[in-house]
Design an enzyme around this catalytic site. Sequence first.
Site, PDB file in Angstrom:
ATOM      1  N   SER A 243       3.748  -2.348  -3.675  1.00 16.47           N
ATOM      2  CA  SER A 243       4.958  -2.717  -2.635  1.00 16.47           C
ATOM      3  C   SER A 243       5.434  -2.982  -2.517  1.00 16.47           C
ATOM      4  O   SER A 243       6.289  -3.464  -3.516  1.00 16.47           O
ATOM      5  CB  SER A 243       3.799  -2.120  -1.816  1.00 16.47           C
ATOM      6  OG  SER A 243       3.967  -2.685  -0.528  1.00 16.47           O
TER       7      SER A 243
ATOM      8  N   ASP B 288       5.340   9.702  -1.041  1.00 13.48           N
ATOM      9  CA  ASP B 288       5.071   7.932  -0.328  1.00 13.48           C
ATOM     10  C   ASP B 288       5.895   8.025   0.814  1.00 13.48           C
ATOM     11  O   ASP B 288       7.047   7.909   1.006  1.00 13.48           O
ATOM     12  CB  ASP B 288       5.305   7.084  -1.396  1.00 13.48           C
ATOM     13  CG  ASP B 288       5.213   5.848  -1.279  1.00 13.48           C
ATOM     14  OD1 ASP B 288       4.918   5.390  -0.318  1.00 13.48           O
ATOM     15  OD2 ASP B 288       4.481   4.701  -1.815  1.00 13.48           O
TER      16      ASP B 288
ATOM     17  N   HIS C 285       1.285   6.107  -0.965  1.00 15.81           N
ATOM     18  CA  HIS C 285       1.393   5.033  -1.123  1.00 15.81           C
ATOM     19  C   HIS C 285       0.339   4.407  -1.931  1.00 15.81           C
ATOM     20  O   HIS C 285       0.156   3.494  -1.416  1.00 15.81           O
ATOM     21  CB  HIS C 285       1.883   3.860   0.281  1.00 15.81           C
ATOM     22  CG  HIS C 285       2.306   2.259   0.010  1.00 15.81           C
ATOM     23  ND1 HIS C 285       3.559   2.665  -0.346  1.00 15.81           N
ATOM     24  CD2 HIS C 285       2.038   1.405   0.646  1.00 15.81           C
ATOM     25  CE1 HIS C 285       4.130   1.837  -0.868  1.00 15.81           C
ATOM     26  NE2 HIS C 285       2.981   0.629  -0.027  1.00 15.81           N
TER      27      HIS C 285
END
Length: 270
Positions: free
Chosen positions: A127, A214, A246
Site C-alpha cells: 500500500s 483492489d 487490497h
Amino acid sequence: QLKEEDMAEMRPITFKSRDGLTIHGYITLPKEALQGKKVPMVVNPHGGPQGIRDSWGFNPETQLFASRGYATLQVNFRISGGYGKEFLRAGFKQIGRKVMDDVEDGVRYVIAQGWADESKIAIYGGSHGGYATLMGLVKTPDLYTCGVDYVGVSNIETFFSSFPEYWKPLTEMVKQIWYDLDDPEEKAIAREASPVYQIDKITKPVYVVQGANDPRVNINESDQIVTALRAKGLEIPYMVKYNEGHGFYREENRMDFYGTMLGFLAKYLK
C-alpha cells in the site's frame, strides 16, 4: 509450532532525522548479525501512512526474513501515529518527500551501527509501503539493490481519481494530508512525488504484486508502473491474483507471494 529460540531479536532504535526530528523504529536482527556479521537487509516502510505505525512484538514477515538471514528495518517516519499530533502533522504534504528522507536516514543509521551490508539492501512494502518502495528507488537508487512493490500507488493523480465510494467523504482530508491537486503548485509537487513520472530514475529490479479487485489501490496503479518500466527495457516480474483485493488473504496466494518474493530477494541479496 514456533520455538522461541528460533525467533530473531527485534530491537527498538532511535535516531535523528536530517532536520532534527527524533525518529523511532525497529530493527529485527538475525543471529548472524548478533554475532557481529554484516547481513543483507530488507527496509519495510509501513502502510497508511497517516496515523499508522509499526510496533514491537511478533511480526511474521520480519521473522520470515530473519529465518533467511536478512535484517528488517521498520521506521516510524513523520506522519506515523502514536508520537503526538505535532509529529503526525510534520508529515502532512511530505508523503514521498521528507517521509522518504526519514526512511533513508534510518537506513544510514543502521549501516553506521555495523548491522547491515550496505551493498545488499532491498526495500519492500504494501500500500503506502509499496509506494514508498517505488519512491525509494526513485530518490536513492544507489541505496537499494532491488524493491518489492505490493499493492502500491504509482501515480497520485490516478490514485485520487479512483477512490472507492466509501472514501469519497475523506477527499477534503486527503487534500490536507497528501496534496491538493486543485492547487497548481501542489499538483506539480504531486507529479514529482509520483513514481510513474520518474521512470528514468528507477534503475534497479522491481517485483510488482497486485490484487485485481483492489478497491483502494486500483490495479491501474500497478499496470502503469509495470508498463512504463518494461517499456524502458527493465525486466519486471508482475504477479496479479484475480481473486484478491487490497492485499492477499487466501492462504495459497500468500504462500505463492512469499515464496516468489523470497526467490526474488535471494537473487539480488545473496
